[in-house]
Design an enzyme around this catalytic site. Sequence first.
Site, PDB file in Angstrom:
ATOM      1  CB  SER A   1      -0.894   0.052   1.234  1.00  0.00           C
ATOM      2  OG  SER A   1      -1.677  -1.095   1.335  1.00  0.00           O
TER       3      SER A   1
HETATM    4  N1  SAH Z   1       0.174  -5.482   3.984  1.00  0.00           N
HETATM    5  C1  SAH Z   1       0.941  -5.777   2.793  1.00  0.00           C
HETATM    6  C2  SAH Z   1       0.227  -5.474   1.500  1.00  0.00           C
HETATM    7  C3  SAH Z   1      -0.937  -6.295   1.326  1.00  0.00           C
HETATM    8  S1  SAH Z   1      -1.573  -6.611  -0.279  1.00  0.00           S
HETATM    9  C4  SAH Z   1       2.280  -5.082   2.795  1.00  0.00           C
HETATM   10  O1  SAH Z   1       2.574  -4.308   3.704  1.00  0.00           O
HETATM   11  O2  SAH Z   1       3.056  -5.342   1.875  1.00  0.00           O
HETATM   12  C5  SAH Z   1      -2.823  -7.713   0.318  1.00  0.00           C
HETATM   13  C6  SAH Z   1      -2.320  -9.079   0.666  1.00  0.00           C
HETATM   14  O3  SAH Z   1      -3.411  -9.803   1.207  1.00  0.00           O
HETATM   15  C7  SAH Z   1      -1.844  -9.875  -0.546  1.00  0.00           C
HETATM   16  O4  SAH Z   1      -0.543 -10.304  -0.354  1.00  0.00           O
HETATM   17  C8  SAH Z   1      -2.841 -11.020  -0.630  1.00  0.00           C
HETATM   18  O5  SAH Z   1      -2.278 -12.221  -1.113  1.00  0.00           O
HETATM   19  C9  SAH Z   1      -3.272 -11.143   0.807  1.00  0.00           C
HETATM   20  N2  SAH Z   1      -4.550 -11.817   1.036  1.00  0.00           N
HETATM   21  C10 SAH Z   1      -5.682 -11.753   0.282  1.00  0.00           C
HETATM   22  N3  SAH Z   1      -6.652 -12.517   0.820  1.00  0.00           N
HETATM   23  C11 SAH Z   1      -6.123 -13.075   1.953  1.00  0.00           C
HETATM   24  C12 SAH Z   1      -6.637 -13.966   2.941  1.00  0.00           C
HETATM   25  N4  SAH Z   1      -7.876 -14.476   2.867  1.00  0.00           N
HETATM   26  N5  SAH Z   1      -5.835 -14.318   3.955  1.00  0.00           N
HETATM   27  C13 SAH Z   1      -4.556 -13.839   4.046  1.00  0.00           C
HETATM   28  N6  SAH Z   1      -4.018 -13.022   3.129  1.00  0.00           N
HETATM   29  C14 SAH Z   1      -4.798 -12.621   2.102  1.00  0.00           C
END
Ligand code: SAH
Length: 242
Positions: free
Chosen positions: A91
């Site tokens: 993000s």
């Molecule tokens: N917080 C992260 C960015 C997140 S992008 C950072 O600081 O880099 C969102 C992430 O959520 C992705 O990697 C995606 O694979 C994950 N995601 C999506 N659905 C999910 C779920 N049900 N459980 C765990 N992770 C999930």
Amino acid sequence: MKTLLLLVLSMVVAAREATAQDECVRERAAMVETIRAYARSGAGVLGQQGLSERVLEAMGQTKRHLFIPERSCSIAYADRPIPIGLGQTISQPYIVALMTHLAEVAPDHVVLEVGTGSGYQAAILAHLARKVCTIEIIPQLAEAAAKTLKDLAYDNVSVRLGDGYGGWPECGPFDAIVVTAALGELPPPLIEQLKVGGRLVMPVGPAYSTQHLTVVEKIAPGETTTRAVALVRFVPFTRSQN
Ligand code: SAH
């Protein structure tokens, strides 16, 4: 002669590395000032008070360039989201700071993050909390983030591979939960695993559209208040098939 040449060469390499480090420090400090000013401006949602100093300090201490594939400071410290592969993004720093601020993390807190991605948001939380548990559904990202966090000695972070919809009961209950992927509903298990007085910060709304950054506060067992704070655009929250 050969030794002298090697010595000069290693000095040049060391000087280059030092310069690169200096640039990162400057660019990271500039990023912190950008988000500080943005938060206080009319475009921010926090009013004149802006972001908490503790959150800004954590943003200033966390090396975002080590969490992105390019490892480049000029890319890492712009206030923008960055692709991290496999269709996911890290993000925009302002949004990371805003979510962290809204989570109101204190030094004795236990925090859950759903959506580890690169591990950057988990690292920010690790500066502020006692313990951080973070869940990622994509194996390659979970593995890479765990390695980055370990290499950078974030010893108070545990990374788990799986679907975060069900939370992580063995790690909780949680003082704060930060979800960094968008879903149309609030997952009941996450609210269940929140302590009374705790907060869940999460983008709620349809995939591939704008969502409401939502703060849920547990005010008593089985009782919550919910407010939408800002419009955001996050990658979708996916569910595992099993
Ligand atoms: N917080 C992260 C960015 C997140 S992008 C950072 O600081 O880099 C969102 C992430 O959520 C992705 O990697 C995606 O694979 C994950 N995601 C999506 N659905 C999910 C779920 N049900 N459980 C765990 N992770 C999930």
